[in-house]
Each structure stands twice: as structure tokens, then as C-alpha cells.
Design a protein around this motif. Structure first.
Motif, PDB file in Angstrom:
ATOM      1  N   TRP A 201       1.651  -1.160  20.120  1.00 25.35           N
ATOM      2  CA  TRP A 201       2.062  -1.829  21.348  1.00 25.35           C
ATOM      3  C   TRP A 201       1.313  -3.148  21.470  1.00 25.35           C
ATOM      4  N   ASP A 202       1.953  -4.141  22.074  1.00 30.50           N
ATOM      5  CA  ASP A 202       1.260  -5.404  22.309  1.00 30.50           C
ATOM      6  C   ASP A 202       0.655  -5.418  23.709  1.00 30.50           C
ATOM      7  N   GLY A 203      -0.020  -6.507  24.057  1.00 30.46           N
ATOM      8  CA  GLY A 203      -0.686  -6.625  25.353  1.00 30.46           C
ATOM      9  C   GLY A 203       0.258  -6.679  26.531  1.00 30.46           C
ATOM     10  N   LEU A 204       1.551  -6.874  26.294  1.00 28.67           N
ATOM     11  CA  LEU A 204       2.552  -6.896  27.367  1.00 28.67           C
ATOM     12  C   LEU A 204       3.386  -5.617  27.374  1.00 28.67           C
ATOM     13  N   ASN A 205       2.884  -4.578  26.713  1.00 24.56           N
ATOM     14  CA  ASN A 205       3.505  -3.251  26.677  1.00 24.56           C
ATOM     15  C   ASN A 205       4.851  -3.204  25.967  1.00 24.56           C
ATOM     16  N   ASN A 206       5.000  -4.003  24.932  1.00 24.33           N
ATOM     17  CA  ASN A 206       6.183  -3.930  24.083  1.00 24.33           C
ATOM     18  C   ASN A 206       5.815  -3.156  22.820  1.00 24.33           C
ATOM     19  N   LYS A 207       6.679  -2.225  22.449  1.00 23.46           N
ATOM     20  CA  LYS A 207       6.418  -1.349  21.309  1.00 23.46           C
ATOM     21  C   LYS A 207       7.162  -1.821  20.074  1.00 23.46           C
ATOM     22  N   SER A 208       6.501  -1.696  18.923  1.00 27.06           N
ATOM     23  CA  SER A 208       7.137  -1.884  17.621  1.00 27.06           C
ATOM     24  C   SER A 208       6.878  -0.643  16.782  1.00 27.06           C
ATOM     25  N   SER A 209       7.796  -0.355  15.889  1.00 27.44           N
ATOM     26  CA  SER A 209       7.587   0.775  14.989  1.00 27.44           C
ATOM     27  C   SER A 209       8.288   0.497  13.666  1.00 27.44           C
ATOM     28  N   LEU A 210       7.803   1.155  12.638  1.00 28.98           N
ATOM     29  CA  LEU A 210       8.419   1.108  11.306  1.00 28.98           C
ATOM     30  C   LEU A 210       8.598   2.532  10.817  1.00 28.98           C
ATOM     31  N   GLU A 211       9.740   2.806  10.196  1.00 32.19           N
ATOM     32  CA  GLU A 211       9.980   4.085   9.529  1.00 32.19           C
ATOM     33  C   GLU A 211      10.368   3.775   8.097  1.00 32.19           C
ATOM     34  N   LEU A 212       9.595   4.312   7.164  1.00 31.99           N
ATOM     35  CA  LEU A 212       9.823   4.022   5.747  1.00 31.99           C
ATOM     36  C   LEU A 212       9.835   5.296   4.919  1.00 31.99           C
ATOM     37  N   LYS A 213      10.598   5.277   3.858  1.00 36.52           N
ATOM     38  CA  LYS A 213      10.510   6.300   2.815  1.00 36.52           C
ATOM     39  C   LYS A 213       9.573   5.730   1.754  1.00 36.52           C
ATOM     40  N   LEU A 214       8.522   6.488   1.439  1.00 39.78           N
ATOM     41  CA  LEU A 214       7.555   6.042   0.443  1.00 39.78           C
ATOM     42  C   LEU A 214       7.432   7.083  -0.657  1.00 39.78           C
ATOM     43  N   GLU A 215       7.397   6.615  -1.878  1.00 42.71           N
ATOM     44  CA  GLU A 215       7.182   7.485  -3.033  1.00 42.71           C
ATOM     45  C   GLU A 215       5.693   7.456  -3.339  1.00 42.71           C
ATOM     46  N   LEU A 216       5.023   8.595  -3.162  1.00 38.80           N
ATOM     47  CA  LEU A 216       3.592   8.670  -3.436  1.00 38.80           C
ATOM     48  C   LEU A 216       3.375   9.112  -4.869  1.00 38.80           C
ATOM     49  N   LEU A 217       2.671   8.288  -5.618  1.00 39.03           N
ATOM     50  CA  LEU A 217       2.381   8.557  -7.020  1.00 39.03           C
ATOM     51  C   LEU A 217       1.049   9.277  -7.114  1.00 39.03           C
ATOM     52  N   ASP A 218       1.048  10.438  -7.707  1.00 35.93           N
ATOM     53  CA  ASP A 218      -0.180  11.228  -7.868  1.00 35.93           C
ATOM     54  C   ASP A 218      -0.946  10.701  -9.068  1.00 35.93           C
ATOM     55  N   MET A 219      -2.131  10.170  -8.820  1.00 36.26           N
ATOM     56  CA  MET A 219      -2.920   9.579  -9.903  1.00 36.26           C
ATOM     57  C   MET A 219      -4.146  10.438 -10.229  1.00 36.26           C
ATOM     58  N   THR A 220      -4.087  11.747  -9.943  1.00 35.45           N
ATOM     59  CA  THR A 220      -5.239  12.611 -10.203  1.00 35.45           C
ATOM     60  C   THR A 220      -5.454  12.855 -11.689  1.00 35.45           C
ATOM     61  N   ASN A 221      -4.388  12.818 -12.467  1.00 35.39           N
ATOM     62  CA  ASN A 221      -4.523  13.021 -13.912  1.00 35.39           C
ATOM     63  C   ASN A 221      -4.283  11.683 -14.610  1.00 35.39           C
ATOM     64  N   GLY A 222      -5.351  11.070 -15.098  1.00 36.55           N
ATOM     65  CA  GLY A 222      -5.262   9.757 -15.721  1.00 36.55           C
ATOM     66  C   GLY A 222      -4.454   9.736 -17.005  1.00 36.55           C
ATOM     67  N   ASN A 223      -4.101  10.911 -17.560  1.00 33.46           N
ATOM     68  CA  ASN A 223      -3.338  10.969 -18.808  1.00 33.46           C
ATOM     69  C   ASN A 223      -1.833  10.942 -18.573  1.00 33.46           C
ATOM     70  N   ASP A 224      -1.395  11.160 -17.326  1.00 30.07           N
ATOM     71  CA  ASP A 224       0.037  11.150 -17.034  1.00 30.07           C
ATOM     72  C   ASP A 224       0.581   9.726 -17.091  1.00 30.07           C
ATOM     73  N   PRO A 225       1.818   9.566 -17.524  1.00 34.61           N
ATOM     74  CA  PRO A 225       2.396   8.211 -17.565  1.00 34.61           C
ATOM     75  C   PRO A 225       2.609   7.679 -16.143  1.00 34.61           C
ATOM     76  N   LEU A 226       2.398   6.398 -15.977  1.00 36.16           N
ATOM     77  CA  LEU A 226       2.573   5.770 -14.676  1.00 36.16           C
ATOM     78  C   LEU A 226       4.020   5.377 -14.434  1.00 36.16           C
ATOM     79  N   ILE A 227       4.725   5.034 -15.505  1.00 33.79           N
ATOM     80  CA  ILE A 227       6.109   4.595 -15.371  1.00 33.79           C
ATOM     81  C   ILE A 227       7.031   5.733 -15.785  1.00 33.79           C
ATOM     82  N   GLU A 228       8.000   6.009 -14.904  1.00 36.39           N
ATOM     83  CA  GLU A 228       8.979   7.053 -15.183  1.00 36.39           C
ATOM     84  C   GLU A 228      10.376   6.487 -15.000  1.00 36.39           C
ATOM     85  N   LYS A 229      11.344   7.123 -15.599  1.00 32.02           N
ATOM     86  CA  LYS A 229      12.753   6.797 -15.411  1.00 32.02           C
ATOM     87  C   LYS A 229      13.039   5.321 -15.675  1.00 32.02           C
TER      88      LYS A 229
END
Length: 168
Positions: free
Chosen positions: A135-163
């Protein structure tokens, strides 16, 4: 900046001043500040501008991001950002509808009109729904809704690029 819905009062506010360095040490306290009504009226009806980044790369709907790096949300508005943590105000975010309120002390102003907050990424992978509101100082609201692909980087041996498909 003070939100327009703060009630006028006499000697009711306290300001804490912190040193801007790694320690964030409080260096001064000013007490008994009065809040006075203003005669300035604005016709702004748009909420703050919200931009998301990870590792200085802009995040958009459908972006693939790393699960081990935080998101930086940069907010800006000429009336300031409303940091009051009450119903219908403040900053909130969610991954997959798990709404979290961002404490006001986690927001860092860069100037009177803009600042940023760091958002940790939960341990998830694959496609996830992300939501943020402010919200801003004049009580106007903004929002964002996104689809995000989370890449699991726990295993450093897995390929980073797929498909990857060749395009002739």
C-alpha cells in the motif's frame, strides 16, 4: 512520510534514528512528536510500483528462479510506502496461498519514495504461485500474482538446463 489515515494527535509519536551501516545501531530517539493534519489533498488512485529481482535479474510471470536465492522486492510511490501493520495495510507475500506479513522494520527506504524488502524463498520446487501486495501513503493498494518455476539447486550435479530444443 506518514499515512493519511494516521490520526492527528498531540505529542503522541516517537522517532527512532538508526545509523546506516552493517550494525544498524540506534543513535537517537526523539519523543513527544505531534502529528498534525495536512491541507494537501492528492488525487492519486494507483498503488505503489512493485518490481521483483533475484540476483539483479528482473522476475516476470513464468520466470524460473533459484530456490536458494532470496527475492528483492523494490517498491516506489511518490506518496511513500505504507508500513503500518494493520488490517488492509502493510506488505504481504505468499507462495501457494501461505500469506506472510512483512514486518515494517524489514523494509529499507532508499529515499522518501522508494525502498526494498528481501523475501526468502521456501524450500519448494517446480511451478508455484507467488503473490505480493503493498500500500502507498495514500492507501492505494498494488499487487502482483506470478507463476514462478523454482529450480532446486541442492544437488550441484543435476543439470541446470532442461527441455532444450534446437530451432533450425
Amino acid at each position: 512520510r506518514i499515512s493519511q489515515d494516521v490520526i492527528e494527535c498531540n505529542e503522541c509519536a516517537t522517532m527512532y534514528i538508526y545509523e546506516k551501516n552493517n550494525s544498524n545501531e540506534k543513535i537517537q530517539t526523539i519523543q513527544d512528536i505531534s502529528i498534525l493534519a495536512t491541507n494537501n489533498f492528492y488525487t492519486d488512485t494507483e498503488g505503489p510500483n512493485i518490481q521483483l529481482y533475484q540476483n539483479n535479474i528482473k522476475i516476470n510471470d513464468g520466470s524460473a528462479i533459484f530456490s536458494n536465492l532470496d527475492i528483492r522486492a523494490i517498491l516506489s510511490d511518490f506518496s511513500g510506502i505504507n508500513l503500518i501493520e494493520s488490517i488492509g495495510h502493510g506488505m504481504k507475500y505468499s507462495f501457494n496461498n501461505n500469506l506472510t506479513t512483512i514486518p515494517s522494520n524489514e523494509f529499507t527506504y532508499q529515499d522518501c519514495n522508494a525502498g526494498y524488502v528481501t523475501i526468502p524463498i521456501p524450500t519448494l520446487s517446480g511451478e508455484n504461485d507467488f503473490y505480493i501486495e503493498a500500500w502507498d501513503g495514500l492507501n492505494n493498494k498494488s499487487s502482483l500474482e506470478l507463476k514462478l518455476e523454482l529450480l532446486d539447486m541442492t544437488n550441484g550435479n543435476d543439470p541446470l538446463i532442461e527441455k532444450v530444443y534446437p530451432i533450425p
